[in-house]
Design an enzyme around this catalytic site. Structure first.
Site, PDB file in Angstrom:
ATOM      1  N   ALA A 160       0.823  -1.212   0.000  1.00 11.32           N
ATOM      2  CA  ALA A 160       0.000   0.000   0.000  1.00 11.32           C
ATOM      3  C   ALA A 160       0.857   1.261   0.000  1.00 11.32           C
ATOM      4  O   ALA A 160       0.483   2.279  -0.605  1.00 11.32           O
ATOM      5  CB  ALA A 160      -0.935   0.003   1.205  1.00 11.32           C
ATOM      6  N   ASP A 161       1.994   1.206   0.668  1.00 18.94           N
ATOM      7  CA  ASP A 161       2.854   2.390   0.767  1.00 18.94           C
ATOM      8  C   ASP A 161       3.533   2.740  -0.547  1.00 18.94           C
ATOM      9  O   ASP A 161       4.128   3.817  -0.669  1.00 18.94           O
ATOM     10  CB  ASP A 161       3.930   2.162   1.836  1.00 18.94           C
ATOM     11  CG  ASP A 161       3.401   2.384   3.242  1.00 18.94           C
ATOM     12  OD1 ASP A 161       2.401   3.102   3.391  1.00 18.94           O
ATOM     13  OD2 ASP A 161       3.990   1.835   4.185  1.00 18.94           O
TER      14      ASP A 161
END
Length: 390
Positions: A160-161
Site C-alpha cells: 500500500a505504501d
C-alpha cells in the site's frame, strides 16, 4: 516541475522519487537532528542503510523544524516556490500547523497538493494512524490473498505504501495537464487514503458482491471468480517454481496437450471448470519430473505461457531486465558501485535517470536551497540556524 515533500517514510516520498526519476526538482524536508526515519529502515551494510539509497535518490535534503512557528513560515515559502506539495503528515497536524490544503492554497492558488493519510483527510477517522499494512488489510486484497485453508496473507513488501503514491503521481500528472490547459485552473487537492488505491485495483469485488451477493474468498494462486483457467505455481525437480497461467480456451488446451491430456475435455468453460483440478494435478506431477529450465523449454515449444518464479538473484542476471535498463549501477561515495532499479516507466524521448545520489545526511542541501533557491538573506538564514529552526 518543482516538488516539495513535507513527508517522511514511504507513502509520500515514494511519489517524489518517481517524479524525481523523470526530472522533477524535489526538495525533501527532514526533521533537524533525527532526519527521516526512512534513513534507518531495512538492512544496513555496516553503518549505511541501503533502502534509503533508492528512496532518497534524485532529491535535495533540507532540515526544517515544523514544530516551530518560524519553521512553518519557511515551509510556506517553500510551498510558494513549488508546483507540487507532497505530504503524509496527519491531517490534524497540518491543520494545527497552518500547512493544510486550505492554508497552502491561499499561499499559492495554483498549487497541486498530494496528501496521503491513513483514512483520507475528509473522513471521520482522518487523524487515526494508518500504516501501509492497515491499508492493505482494509482494501480487500489481504482477504483474498493466500490459500483457502490458511490465514490471509500480506505481500512481502510495502504494498500500500508504494501503490498509493503511484496512484498519487497519476493524480498529480492529471492536475498538471489541467493546469497547463485550463485558464480557470485554481489548484488541485489530491486526497488519498492508504487503503483506496489497492481497493480500486480490485475492481470486480464490489460489483460482484452488489449483484451476486458473493464475498470473494482465498483461492491460492488463482483469482476469485476466474472462469476456470489454470493459474498456479508448480515445483520443479530442481526445487525452483514455475508459474503457469492461462486465460483463454486455446491456452488451456495448450496446457492439456503439453501434459498428454485430451484437449477436447477442455473445449468449453463448463468442461474446463469440471476438469481443471485434474489438469493441475497432472501438471504438478509433470513439473516435478523436470528442472525449471526443461519445463521452460517445453512450455515455450507448446505455446504454454509460463515463467520461473524469480528471486532477486535471478532478476539481476535476467536478460530482459538487463536489456530494458531496469538494473543500473551508480557510484555511491561510500559504498562504491551500487546496483538498484532503473527508471520506470521508460519514456523514449525523456528517459530520466539518477541525477543525484540520496542525500548522505539530513540537511545536506540547506545552503543551496535556503540561500539560492528560496533567496533567504544571510542574516535571516543565520538566525534560523541559531534558533535550531533548520
Amino acid at each position: 516541475m518543482k516538488v516539495l515533500e513535507l513527508a517522511h517514510l514511504l507513502a509520500g516520498p515514494f511519489a517524489g522519487t518517481l517524479l524525481g526519476d523523470l526530472g522533477a526538482d524535489v526538495i525533501h524536508v527532514e526533521a533537524p537532528g533525527t532526519g527521516d526515519p526512512m534513513r534507518n529502515m531495512g538492512l544496513p551494510k555496516g553503518d549505511e542503510y541501503l533502502w534509503w539509497r533508492v528512496t532518497g535518490r534524485n532529491k535535495r535534503s533540507v532540515t526544517l523544524d515544523l514544530r516551530q512557528n518560524e519553521g512553518r513560515d519557511v515551509a510556506r515559502k517553500l510551498a510558494a516556490w513549488a508546483d507540487v506539495v507532497i505530504t503524509n503528515l496527519r491531517p490534524g497536524t497540518l491543520d494545527e500547523w497552518g500547512l493544510s490544503w486550505e492554508d497552502l492554497h491561499t499561499v499559492k492558488p495554483k498549487l497541486i497538493m498530494l496528501q496521503v493519510s491513513g483514512y483520507g483527510a475528509q473522513a471521520t477517522k482522518r487523524n487515526l494512524p494508518g500504516y501501509g499494512k492497515v491499508g492493505e488489510a482494509r482494501s480487500g486484497i489481504v482477504h483474498i490473498s493466500g490459500f483457502p485453508d490458511g490465514p490471509p496473507v500480506h505481500a512481502g513488501f510495502s504494498h500500500a505504501d508504494t501503490v498509493t503514491p503511484l496512484m498519487g503521481v497519476f493524480g498529480v500528472m492529471c492536475a498538471v495537464y489541467r493546469k497547463l490547459t485550463d485558464p480557470d485552473f485554481r489548484g488541485e487537492w489530491i486526497d488519498l487514503g492508504i487503503d483506496e488505491s489497492l481497493y480500486r485495483l480490485i475492481e470486480w469485488q464490489v460489483v460482484m458482491y452488489d449483484q451476486l451477493g458473493i464475498v470473494p474468498e482465498r483461492v491460492g494462486n488463482g483469482i476469485p471468480g476466474s472462469p476456470g483457467g489454470v493459474v498456479n505455481a508448480f515445483k520443479c525437480s530442481d526445487g525452483r517454481w514455475l508459474t503457469v497461467t492461462s486465460g483463454t480456451i486455446p491456452s488451456i488446451q495448450n496446457i492439456a496437450a503439453l501434459v498428454g491430456e485430451n484437449v477436447e475435455e477442455f473445449s468449453t468453460r463448463p468442461l474446463i471448470i469440471k476438469n481443471r483440478e485434474r489438469l493441475e494435478a497432472v501438471l504438478a506431477d509433470w513439473a516435478a519430473q523436470r528442472t525449471a529450465d526443461e519445463c521452460m523449454e517445453a512450455t515455450l515449444a507448446s505455446g504454454v505461457v509460463a515463467t520461473p518464479v524469480l528471486d532477486v538473484s535471478d532478476i539481476v542476471a535476467d536478460e530482459t531486465f538487463q536489456e530494458r535498463g531496469n538494473i543500473v549501477t551508480v557510484d555511491d561515495p561510500i559504498l562504491g558501485p551500487l546496483r538498484m532499479q532503473g527508471v520506470i516507466p521508460r519514456l523514449a524521448n525523456h528517459t530520466g535517470g539518477i541525477f543525484r545520489q540520496a542525500p548522505l545526511v539530513p540537511g545536506q542541501d540547506n545552503d543551496e536551497v535556503y540561500l539560492d533557491v528560496l533567496g533567504l538573506g544571510k542574516d535571516e538564514y543565520s538566525k534560523l540556524k541559531a534558533h535550531d529552526v533548520i
